[in-house]
Design an enzyme around this catalytic site. Structure first.
Site, PDB file in Angstrom:
ATOM      1  N   LYS A   5       0.829  -1.202   0.000  1.00 40.85           N
ATOM      2  CA  LYS A   5       0.000   0.000   0.000  1.00 40.85           C
ATOM      3  C   LYS A   5       0.876   1.269   0.000  1.00 40.85           C
ATOM      4  CE  LYS A   5      -3.894  -2.254   0.016  1.00 40.85           C
ATOM      5  NZ  LYS A   5      -3.676  -3.700   0.130  1.00 40.85           N
TER       6      LYS A   5
HETATM    7  C1  LIG Z   1      -5.036  -4.517   0.649  1.00 37.12           C
HETATM    8  C2  LIG Z   1      -6.500  -4.408   0.577  1.00 37.12           C
HETATM    9  C3  LIG Z   1      -7.323  -4.786   1.639  1.00 37.12           C
HETATM   10  C4  LIG Z   1      -6.823  -5.529   2.841  1.00 37.12           C
HETATM   11  O1  LIG Z   1      -5.763  -4.987   3.509  1.00 37.12           O
HETATM   12  P1  LIG Z   1      -4.756  -5.909   4.342  1.00 37.12           P
HETATM   13  O2  LIG Z   1      -4.060  -4.920   5.205  1.00 37.12           O
HETATM   14  O3  LIG Z   1      -3.839  -6.572   3.373  1.00 37.12           O
HETATM   15  O4  LIG Z   1      -5.561  -6.871   5.119  1.00 37.12           O
HETATM   16  C5  LIG Z   1      -8.680  -4.541   1.545  1.00 37.12           C
HETATM   17  N1  LIG Z   1      -9.213  -3.989   0.454  1.00 37.12           N
HETATM   18  C6  LIG Z   1      -8.467  -3.633  -0.612  1.00 37.12           C
HETATM   19  C7  LIG Z   1      -9.123  -2.986  -1.791  1.00 37.12           C
HETATM   20  C8  LIG Z   1      -7.085  -3.848  -0.592  1.00 37.12           C
HETATM   21  O5  LIG Z   1      -6.362  -3.516  -1.659  1.00 37.12           O
END
Ligand SMILES: *Cc1c(COP(=O)(O)O)cnc(C)c1O
Length: 378
Positions: free
Chosen positions: A169
């Site tokens: 992210k």
């Molecule tokens: C990465 C992601 C998540 C989940 O996040 P994590 O921290 O990996 O559990 C949820 N929704 C979207 C759209 C994502 O890209």
């Protein structure tokens, strides 16, 4: 914090010598996003689970989700015992508000738009649909921290917004997530649920009350400390991404058949990805191969990808849960094996996305532009 040895976000008031990394992270997130309340937790998936719980989504409720997302959005719905109902995407690559309207039934409780690949859904229209139908709105902003719509942070339009700080992210703390809301009651339910129902009143954890049942979605102080440092870099990260994305966009624009993803407020794009449309699926496949052959890094053809689009989510279609899912107790149980998502197919099959990197030098960007030109000329 390391010197104190207190790696837990709650309590140990004397031993921690004034270091409250998770609290500071939450306070700075509130300031950055202009949100009333924030609870930082262990992941983006946990954030979705917390938001569903806080908003009272439960067994048998229907929750409208978009077809283009990461499976975690759907997992958040399933964990609540609720039924995911897929709405089509539009040229924003996010949930189409018109499609949402068509999926509302008397069992619908919530709508979860996902601001995919750093940019926004038509969130103002989705807000209006939810307000009109009396539905809870939870924004999955895992991929779009720092993006705004008309100067307001994505994730602050709904009842709750969810963020992720996993390693891919925009900002990361290894593993982490957050929920934000302007509603005090929702916030308290969220922070209680995420910590075994503790009410967090007073300074004696052992003596705290437990108004609700919850679970453990706590982040470690170690993770929060990293998240706090990362958050302070967010503006710079987005500035660089925007600059680099503009260069990629110029390269793709050299080919007249290329059209670009619709971005409802281009000034608010966090610019993590550039997404383009080919005129048809065949051309999109040709371009994808040509880009790979020319050595253009980080291109995604999501339509064939098994992470982000239902076409290859066989585990979901067959409801392969380790134990019996609460959904199987519904009469009749929902059938997720067939979805009416033809419109999404038409868009996704023409979409190519390219990752925007932070570390590119000017020379590398020039080289990538050349490679894109070469690939698209062919
Ligand atoms: C990465 C992601 C998540 C989940 O996040 P994590 O921290 O990996 O559990 C949820 N929704 C979207 C759209 C994502 O890209």
């Amino acid at each position: 914090m390391l010197d104190t040895g207190v790696l837990f976000r709650y309590g140990f008031d004397d031993a921690r010598a004034g270091h409250w990394k998770t609290r500071s992270f939450e306070a700075e997130l509130c300031r950055k996003l202009r949100a009333g309340h924030c609870h930082v937790c262990s992941s983006g998936t946990a954030a979705l689970n917390i938001a569903m719980a806080a908003c009272g989504i439960g067994a048998g409720d229907e929750v409208i989700v978009p077809t283009f997302t990461f499976i975690a959005t759907i997992e958040g719905v399933l964990q609540a015992g609720a039924v995911p109902v897929f709405a089509d995407i539009d040229e924003t690559l996010c949930m189409d508000p018109e499609s949402v309207k068509g999926r509302i039934t008397d069992r619908t409780r919530a709508v979860v738009p996902v601001h995919m690949c750093g940019s926004m859904a038509r969130i103002d229209e989705i807000v209006a649909v939810c307000a009109g139908a009396g539905l809870v709105l939870i924004e999955d902003t895992a991929q779009a921290i720092g993006a705004t719509f008309h100067d307001r942070a994505l994730g602050t339009f709904g009842d709750m917004g969810c963020y992720s700080f996993d390693p891919v992210k925009t900002i990361t703390c290894g593993e982490g997530g957050a929920v934000v809301t302007d509603d005090r009651d929702l916030y308290h339910r969220a922070e209680q649920y995420a910590d075994h129902g503790h009410d967090h009143v007073g300074a004696d954890r052992g003596a705290e009350g437990h108004p609700i049942l919850g679970t453990n979605h706590r982040i470690s102080e170690l993770g929060a400390a990293v998240g706090l440092a990362q958050l302070r870099k967010l503006d710079g990260i987005i500035e660089t991404q925007r600059r680099n994305k503009a260069r990629l966009r110029d390269a793709f624009a050299s080919r007249s058949e290329v059209t670009f993803r619709m971005i409802p407020d281009p000034a608010g794009d966090s610019a993590t990805f550039l997404s383009v449309f080919a005129p048809d699926e065949h051309t999109a496949r040709d371009w994808t191969s040509a880009l790979a052959d020319a050595g253009v890094p980080g291109c995604f053809y999501w339509y064939d990808n098994n992470w982000h689009y239902p076409r290859k989510w066989d585990h979901l279609k067959e409801m392969r849960t380790p134990g019996k899912s609460p959904l199987m107790l519904l009469d009749p149980p929902p059938d997720l094996s067939t979805m009416d998502i033809e419109r999404s197919d038409r868009i996704m099959s023409r979409t190519i996305s390219m990752l925007v990197k932070l570390s590119w030098t000017d020379g590398e960007l020039e080289d990538i532009q050349d490679r894109i030109w070469t690939a698209l000329e062919g």
